[in-house]
Scaffold this motif. Sequence first.
Motif, mmCIF file in Angstrom:
data_model
loop_
_atom_site.group_PDB
_atom_site.id
_atom_site.type_symbol
_atom_site.label_atom_id
_atom_site.label_comp_id
_atom_site.label_asym_id
_atom_site.label_seq_id
_atom_site.Cartn_x
_atom_site.Cartn_y
_atom_site.Cartn_z
ATOM 1 N N MET A 279 4.494 5.427 -5.731
ATOM 2 C CA MET A 279 4.785 5.365 -7.162
ATOM 3 C C MET A 279 3.571 5.199 -8.077
ATOM 4 O O MET A 279 3.686 5.334 -9.284
ATOM 5 C CB MET A 279 5.771 4.214 -7.443
ATOM 6 C CG MET A 279 5.236 2.832 -7.165
ATOM 7 S SD MET A 279 6.457 1.498 -7.508
ATOM 8 C CE MET A 279 7.735 1.836 -6.321
ATOM 9 N N GLY A 280 2.403 4.896 -7.524
ATOM 10 C CA GLY A 280 1.220 4.695 -8.356
ATOM 11 C C GLY A 280 1.111 3.252 -8.834
ATOM 12 O O GLY A 280 2.089 2.497 -8.827
ATOM 13 N N TYR A 281 -0.092 2.884 -9.269
ATOM 14 C CA TYR A 281 -0.354 1.496 -9.660
ATOM 15 C C TYR A 281 0.449 1.016 -10.871
ATOM 16 O O TYR A 281 0.981 -0.103 -10.855
ATOM 17 C CB TYR A 281 -1.850 1.290 -9.916
ATOM 18 C CG TYR A 281 -2.663 1.116 -8.668
ATOM 19 C CD1 TYR A 281 -2.516 -0.022 -7.883
ATOM 20 C CD2 TYR A 281 -3.580 2.085 -8.263
ATOM 21 C CE1 TYR A 281 -3.270 -0.195 -6.728
ATOM 22 C CE2 TYR A 281 -4.325 1.924 -7.107
ATOM 23 C CZ TYR A 281 -4.175 0.772 -6.343
ATOM 24 O OH TYR A 281 -4.903 0.609 -5.197
ATOM 25 N N PRO A 282 0.579 1.779 -11.960
ATOM 26 C CA PRO A 282 1.295 1.260 -13.138
ATOM 27 C C PRO A 282 2.733 0.851 -12.820
ATOM 28 O O PRO A 282 3.184 -0.230 -13.206
ATOM 29 C CB PRO A 282 1.248 2.435 -14.126
ATOM 30 C CG PRO A 282 0.042 3.219 -13.729
ATOM 31 C CD PRO A 282 -0.010 3.118 -12.243
ATOM 32 N N TYR A 283 3.452 1.710 -12.107
ATOM 33 C CA TYR A 283 4.842 1.398 -11.767
ATOM 34 C C TYR A 283 4.911 0.261 -10.738
ATOM 35 O O TYR A 283 5.836 -0.569 -10.773
ATOM 36 C CB TYR A 283 5.558 2.639 -11.231
ATOM 37 C CG TYR A 283 5.832 3.664 -12.292
ATOM 38 C CD1 TYR A 283 6.801 3.441 -13.285
ATOM 39 C CD2 TYR A 283 5.126 4.865 -12.327
ATOM 40 C CE1 TYR A 283 7.050 4.388 -14.267
ATOM 41 C CE2 TYR A 283 5.361 5.816 -13.311
ATOM 42 C CZ TYR A 283 6.336 5.571 -14.279
ATOM 43 O OH TYR A 283 6.581 6.513 -15.255
ATOM 44 N N PHE A 284 3.945 0.225 -9.826
ATOM 45 C CA PHE A 284 3.932 -0.844 -8.824
ATOM 46 C C PHE A 284 3.778 -2.212 -9.482
ATOM 47 O O PHE A 284 4.528 -3.151 -9.179
ATOM 48 C CB PHE A 284 2.791 -0.615 -7.826
ATOM 49 C CG PHE A 284 2.545 -1.795 -6.913
ATOM 50 C CD1 PHE A 284 3.401 -2.061 -5.859
ATOM 51 C CD2 PHE A 284 1.456 -2.635 -7.128
ATOM 52 C CE1 PHE A 284 3.175 -3.152 -5.017
ATOM 53 C CE2 PHE A 284 1.220 -3.724 -6.308
ATOM 54 C CZ PHE A 284 2.083 -3.972 -5.239
ATOM 55 N N PHE A 285 2.804 -2.344 -10.392
ATOM 56 C CA PHE A 285 2.582 -3.634 -11.059
ATOM 57 C C PHE A 285 3.785 -4.023 -11.933
ATOM 58 O O PHE A 285 4.148 -5.199 -12.013
ATOM 59 C CB PHE A 285 1.302 -3.588 -11.901
ATOM 60 C CG PHE A 285 0.040 -3.535 -11.077
ATOM 61 C CD1 PHE A 285 -0.152 -4.408 -10.022
ATOM 62 C CD2 PHE A 285 -0.963 -2.608 -11.360
ATOM 63 C CE1 PHE A 285 -1.319 -4.367 -9.256
ATOM 64 C CE2 PHE A 285 -2.127 -2.558 -10.608
ATOM 65 C CZ PHE A 285 -2.304 -3.437 -9.558
ATOM 66 N N SER A 286 4.400 -3.048 -12.563
ATOM 67 C CA SER A 286 5.601 -3.323 -13.368
ATOM 68 C C SER A 286 6.738 -3.818 -12.478
ATOM 69 O O SER A 286 7.454 -4.766 -12.831
ATOM 70 C CB SER A 286 6.039 -2.068 -14.125
ATOM 71 O OG SER A 286 5.030 -1.627 -15.016
ATOM 72 N N LEU A 287 6.874 -3.205 -11.312
ATOM 73 C CA LEU A 287 7.926 -3.612 -10.379
ATOM 74 C C LEU A 287 7.722 -5.046 -9.906
ATOM 75 O O LEU A 287 8.678 -5.829 -9.815
ATOM 76 C CB LEU A 287 7.940 -2.663 -9.178
ATOM 77 C CG LEU A 287 8.947 -2.994 -8.070
ATOM 78 C CD1 LEU A 287 10.381 -2.944 -8.593
ATOM 79 C CD2 LEU A 287 8.764 -2.044 -6.885
ATOM 80 N N THR A 288 6.474 -5.423 -9.607
ATOM 81 C CA THR A 288 6.211 -6.793 -9.152
ATOM 82 C C THR A 288 6.548 -7.812 -10.237
ATOM 83 O O THR A 288 6.959 -8.941 -9.929
ATOM 84 C CB THR A 288 4.740 -6.968 -8.720
ATOM 85 O OG1 THR A 288 3.861 -6.706 -9.829
ATOM 86 C CG2 THR A 288 4.392 -6.045 -7.574
ATOM 87 N N GLY B 84 0.817 -1.214 0.000
ATOM 88 C CA GLY B 84 0.000 0.000 0.000
ATOM 89 C C GLY B 84 0.849 1.262 0.000
ATOM 90 O O GLY B 84 0.542 2.229 -0.705
ATOM 91 N N SER B 85 1.933 1.243 0.769
ATOM 92 C CA SER B 85 2.839 2.389 0.796
ATOM 93 C C SER B 85 3.563 2.554 -0.530
ATOM 94 O O SER B 85 3.820 3.674 -0.977
ATOM 95 C CB SER B 85 3.862 2.214 1.931
ATOM 96 O OG SER B 85 3.217 2.149 3.181
ATOM 97 N N TRP B 86 3.906 1.430 -1.170
ATOM 98 C CA TRP B 86 4.547 1.495 -2.489
ATOM 99 C C TRP B 86 3.637 2.177 -3.499
ATOM 100 O O TRP B 86 4.078 3.009 -4.287
ATOM 101 C CB TRP B 86 4.883 0.083 -2.979
ATOM 102 C CG TRP B 86 6.074 -0.541 -2.318
ATOM 103 C CD1 TRP B 86 6.695 -0.146 -1.175
ATOM 104 C CD2 TRP B 86 6.801 -1.683 -2.794
ATOM 105 N NE1 TRP B 86 7.748 -0.973 -0.883
ATOM 106 C CE2 TRP B 86 7.841 -1.921 -1.848
ATOM 107 C CE3 TRP B 86 6.673 -2.528 -3.886
ATOM 108 C CZ2 TRP B 86 8.740 -2.975 -1.995
ATOM 109 C CZ3 TRP B 86 7.566 -3.578 -4.026
ATOM 110 C CH2 TRP B 86 8.591 -3.795 -3.099
ATOM 111 N N VAL B 87 2.355 1.793 -3.471
ATOM 112 C CA VAL B 87 1.397 2.391 -4.406
ATOM 113 C C VAL B 87 1.228 3.879 -4.109
ATOM 114 O O VAL B 87 1.133 4.697 -5.030
ATOM 115 C CB VAL B 87 0.042 1.658 -4.348
ATOM 116 C CG1 VAL B 87 -1.000 2.377 -5.185
ATOM 117 C CG2 VAL B 87 0.193 0.213 -4.820
ATOM 118 N N ASP B 88 1.186 4.243 -2.822
ATOM 119 C CA ASP B 88 1.109 5.660 -2.454
ATOM 120 C C ASP B 88 2.287 6.438 -3.037
ATOM 121 O O ASP B 88 2.156 7.599 -3.438
ATOM 122 C CB ASP B 88 1.110 5.815 -0.926
ATOM 123 C CG ASP B 88 -0.179 5.308 -0.296
ATOM 124 O OD1 ASP B 88 -1.183 5.208 -1.019
ATOM 125 O OD2 ASP B 88 -0.162 5.009 0.914
#
Length: 486
Positions: A455-464, A449-453
């Motif tokens: 960097m946002g969802y697009p970058y978060f999903f790419s990172l995973t 949740g903090s990661w999404v706060d």
Amino acid sequence: MKNINIFFKEKPLKMFCLGFSSGLPILLVFSTLSVWLVKAGVSRSTVTLFSWAGFAYAFKYLWAPLVDNYRLPLFKKLGHRRSWLILTQLLIIFALILVSFTDPHKNIFFTALFITLLAFFSSTQDIVIDAFRIESAPQSLQGPLSSMYIAGYRVAMLVSGAGSLWMASFLGAEIYDQNVWKKVYLAMSILMLVGIFATLISKEPKIKKKLKSKNHFNFLLTILVSVVGFIYLYSLISNPFNQDEILTSFLFSIFRLLICFIFTFLVIKILISVRFTSGENISKTYIKPISNFLQKYGKFAFLILLLISLYRIADVVMGVMANIFYLEKGYKISEIATFSKFFGVFATILGGFVGGFCSYKFGTMKSLFFGALIAASSNLLFAWLAIAPLSINLLILIITADNISSGFAGAAFVIYLTSITSIKFTATQYALFSSIMLFLPKLIAGYAGSWVDFMGYPYFFSLTAFLGLPVLFLIIWISKVIPAKN
């Protein structure tokens, strides 16, 4: 046709029901709970921290030896494995009832406490079912048994995911009402009777083991005190960093866990030194299963453990945010239930069958590699969904692809873990592997949740998705240096 019929024999069908019993609590601890918490007004970063209830699954190795080596005084006629199964299934029902009467909007503490209990009882049931499955058939039949177990597990996820959300939506969950979620969790508790039925009609595995039932009270008390002390100390050490300080907060969590492990070790050492318990019992129960694995694989044991710890990291870290993402994107609870939790489960079951068949046909390591590749790659589709306009058709497409890949990877991974588990230490070793598999992903997922706060969802999903890349190189390396057991 013979290859298909093997899935519908007596043992695989019973394993389907036990898989249902194993899979039912999992979404009630994570996915369905996250919808409940969001609707109750709990913040995104706090919701993802609830994923740390999953540490009950990650630390189940601590109490797996008790399940593996000690005969319960209750339900003696059922045998060793089945008596533990009945006990854990009844405790899961009890925990679900407790959760149903809490209200996270008013007091989130009791919700967290009872969810943790539910995760603890559920993870203990998983220990027994894994051992029961491995002991019930030879390695040649583990593919069909694993596939049916996963199928039952995914059907249960359909019920506790789509079913619970459909029920909540029907009862009016779009506007928060605690009574709605109370009815949902009570209904789910009744469905645990499927697992109890499967346990009662199953036969005890014919594995000869020296089980302990008398004069070991002090040893049991030592382990229980150590586990409770670990949990209590962890709850006392508060994190001085804010959740938005992701790296420092993450490193402090690792430090806090290390302190708790050292504390647990010292407690056991002190109890041994004052002769409250036997060091020999501790050694046989915990050290011997580990030394058996290390002796079997030697210098390559570390590589295998590293693979286990990283294999599901892309799935787990991304999955924690899925329901929160759907709700914040603008999808309704009924739509999430239909397309993510209903059709998605059938896609996962299909992927599980394909994964089991491919492991049987082409070998475990090849299937393991392909599963890791498609599971990580599918996370990139969510990055696309995050920037695309609201579209049900695109949601269906991406959820289907993601669940097929997840099912394939899950089946291949279960078969791989089964192949490296010693029959002498079935429950303990498999629980150790499962604990290692979940520890790092769950630790990281708590900060999703903090990661999404940040960097946002697009970058978060790419990172995973990129988190899954090291796994591919590990599988190639291991397949070259260690002959696979297919």
